[in-house]
Design a protein around this motif. Structure first.
Motif, PDB file in Angstrom:
ATOM      1  N   ARG A  19       0.717  -1.093   0.066  1.00  0.00           N
ATOM      2  CA  ARG A  19       0.048   0.005   0.052  1.00  0.00           C
ATOM      3  C   ARG A  19       0.828   1.320   0.053  1.00  0.00           C
ATOM      4  O   ARG A  19       0.651   2.169  -0.774  1.00  0.00           O
ATOM      5  N   TRP A  60      -2.368  -5.576 -11.014  1.00  0.00           N
ATOM      6  CA  TRP A  60      -3.378  -4.562 -11.330  1.00  0.00           C
ATOM      7  C   TRP A  60      -4.896  -5.066 -11.429  1.00  0.00           C
ATOM      8  O   TRP A  60      -5.818  -4.496 -11.045  1.00  0.00           O
ATOM      9  N   MET A  63      -6.161  -6.135  -8.092  1.00  0.00           N
ATOM     10  CA  MET A  63      -6.544  -5.037  -7.217  1.00  0.00           C
ATOM     11  C   MET A  63      -8.200  -4.594  -7.984  1.00  0.00           C
ATOM     12  O   MET A  63      -8.742  -4.236  -6.896  1.00  0.00           O
ATOM     13  N   ILE A  64      -8.312  -4.433  -9.101  1.00  0.00           N
ATOM     14  CA  ILE A  64      -9.391  -3.828  -9.599  1.00  0.00           C
ATOM     15  C   ILE A  64     -10.556  -4.885  -9.121  1.00  0.00           C
ATOM     16  O   ILE A  64     -11.788  -4.455  -8.645  1.00  0.00           O
ATOM     17  N   LYS A  67     -11.273  -4.560  -5.169  1.00  0.00           N
ATOM     18  CA  LYS A  67     -12.237  -3.462  -4.824  1.00  0.00           C
ATOM     19  C   LYS A  67     -13.493  -3.280  -5.626  1.00  0.00           C
ATOM     20  O   LYS A  67     -14.401  -2.339  -5.422  1.00  0.00           O
ATOM     21  N   GLN A 105     -11.252   3.459 -10.527  1.00  0.00           N
ATOM     22  CA  GLN A 105     -10.099   2.894 -10.595  1.00  0.00           C
ATOM     23  C   GLN A 105      -9.429   2.717  -9.304  1.00  0.00           C
ATOM     24  O   GLN A 105      -9.601   3.642  -8.449  1.00  0.00           O
ATOM     25  N   PRO A 106      -8.588   1.797  -8.649  1.00  0.00           N
ATOM     26  CA  PRO A 106      -7.802   1.540  -7.409  1.00  0.00           C
ATOM     27  C   PRO A 106      -6.999   2.662  -7.373  1.00  0.00           C
ATOM     28  O   PRO A 106      -6.384   3.031  -8.536  1.00  0.00           O
ATOM     29  N   TRP A 107      -7.003   3.765  -6.331  1.00  0.00           N
ATOM     30  CA  TRP A 107      -6.047   4.594  -6.004  1.00  0.00           C
ATOM     31  C   TRP A 107      -6.046   5.814  -7.286  1.00  0.00           C
ATOM     32  O   TRP A 107      -4.961   6.404  -7.265  1.00  0.00           O
TER      33      TRP A 107
END
Length: 430
Positions: A19, A60, A63-64, A67, A105-107
């Motif tokens: 993170r 990635w 991660m998508i 979340k 999108q993440p972050w």
């Protein structure tokens, strides 16, 4: 779950590191630093050695999915005209980038990459990354995935020490030449020069890291009861793998080894009355990792194995024979294929099942992902010949729209009941 069981401290440490790394990367990218967007089975080591940040396509994508954003982007991709048969695990980040809204999108998403890299280990990878290149204007380095004419089943033994003979000099010549061209491209992008002496030292640290993970795998396999859930073990392996060879990654691997050893010595286990050991075949179920713990209470069944920990050793340890770039070529030349292609995948998985004393395998079968799906029939046969009960789940690693948790749970429960009712069960506990 026993009273003694609690999450590993290493798990919190690894997720916190990743993170914080993502936050620092975001700041570096916002300041104008370039990064490489790459597939998982490419030589990340070149980018690390030249100080170029790397974002891994499949990470990635996970991660998508984690979340709970995948369904939105997959729906949007179909509205944009993409066909539904693309490998979603590989294509999802592209769909998110095409959507462009940072809120989805993440972050806040990623800026355009400075360089793209993929192996042509599936029919659609060059097309997915080609579209990325047109969208971003970044150069694309495509690496070959040359076939091997004599794919001996016991690859994990022969590739350790005899990788030149096993993989074949012509195949290694091709990939090494492509890696050398990649080095030149990354040098041009970073303004740095590749130091082959330092690279040899860096590759040696990776070897050390993977041998530590091999010790961890051996400990878990031999433990009377499984000391850690695979939903925890996966980030403790894969996050260091994305940063492999760094001081943090090697140190974290050692901490995991120490913590697992203490658990086993203290008789800490997921289930005190463990009756069934299961293995998860395929990439992670990234949008629903709680599924792995769903059979502990009713069946005393634990998932003790996923590919990530043992493959850290078998897929990455390639001793340097005086040319670390060629050793890297030997690491990459068949990386993805060894996990999915017959006879390699089935033989390795059957060997791992014996080592880990596995009773039942649960295999995710993504219908439109050829790298993960085209060898599953051969894998099933190899596992059944090894005396392992097999349950197939027709599902995708990132597409929750196709996931019926109740139906999947029922299929696994049926398999556990068949295993319990078997008149001649294979005793792998002795």
């Amino acid at each position: 779950m026993t009273a003694e069981y609690a999450p590993l401290q290493a798990t919190a440490d690894a997720t916190a590191y990743q993170r914080n790394w993502a936050k620092s990367l975001r700041a570096r990218l916002d300041a104008g630093e370039g990064y490489a967007f790459v597939n998982a089975d490419t030589p990340h080591e070149i980018f690390h050695a030249l100080g170029m940040p790397v974002v891994v396509n499949q990470w990635w994508s996970s991660m998508i999915a984690a979340k709970q954003l995948a369904a939105f982007h997959l729906d949007r991709s179909e509205q944009m005209g993409f066909h539904t048969r693309l490998a979603k695990y590989s294509a999802l980040p592209l769909f998110a980038a095409l959507d462009g809204d940072p809120e989805d999108q993440p972050w806040g998403g990623l800026p355009a990459p400075s360089l793209l890299c993929a192996r042509q280990s599936a029919d659609d990878h060059q097309h997915i990354f080609g579209h990325w290149a047109r969208l971003s204007g970044a150069p694309l380095a495509l690496l070959s995935a040359p076939a091997i004419d004599q794919p001996a089943a016991d690859w994990w033994r022969r590739a350790r020490d005899d990788w030149e003979t096993f993989y074949g000099s012509r195949r290694l010549d091709l990939l090494q030449a492509q890696i050398e061209r990649l080095i030149t491209l990354v040098e041009d992008k970073t303004g740095r020069r590749f130091d082959r002496v330092d690279f040899a030292k860096y590759m040696a640290r990776i070897e050390e890291q993977e041998r530590v993970f091999e010790e961890v795998s051996d400990m878990i396999a031999a433990a009377p009861r499984c000391p850690v859930r695979i939903a925890e073990m996966i980030p403790n392996v894969m996050i260091p793998q994305w940063h492999r060879g760094s001081d943090w990654a090697l140190d974290h691997a050692r901490k995991v080894r120490e913590e697992i050893a203490k658990r086993i010595a203290g008789d800490v286990a997921i289930k005190r009355n463990e009756k069934v050991r299961m293995m998860w075949i395929g990439a992670g179920l990234w949008f629903d990792t709680r599924f792995y713990a769903a059979f502990e209470e009713a069946f005393d069944a634990v998932f003790a194995w996923s590919m990530y920990l043992p493959f850290a050793a078998d897929g990455y340890i390639r001793p340097d024979r005086g040319d670390p770039v060629r050793a890297l070529a030997a690491r990459v030349v068949s990386m993805n294929e060894q996990l999915h292609q017959p006879p390699w995948a089935g033989a390795w998985l059957a060997d791992q099942a014996k080592k880990y004393r596995i009773d039942m395998a649960v295999m995710i079968v993504p219908q439109n992902d050829r790298p993960s799906g085209y060898g599953t029939g051969f894998i099933r046969r190899a596992m059944e010949q090894a005396g392992v009960e097999v349950v197939e789940l027709n599902a995708d690693m990132v597409d929750a729209r196709q996931w019926d948790a109740a139906a999947a749970k029922s299929l696994v429960e049926d398999g556990l009941k068949r295993l319990a009712a078997s008149k001649n069960p294979v005793d792998r506990r002795t």
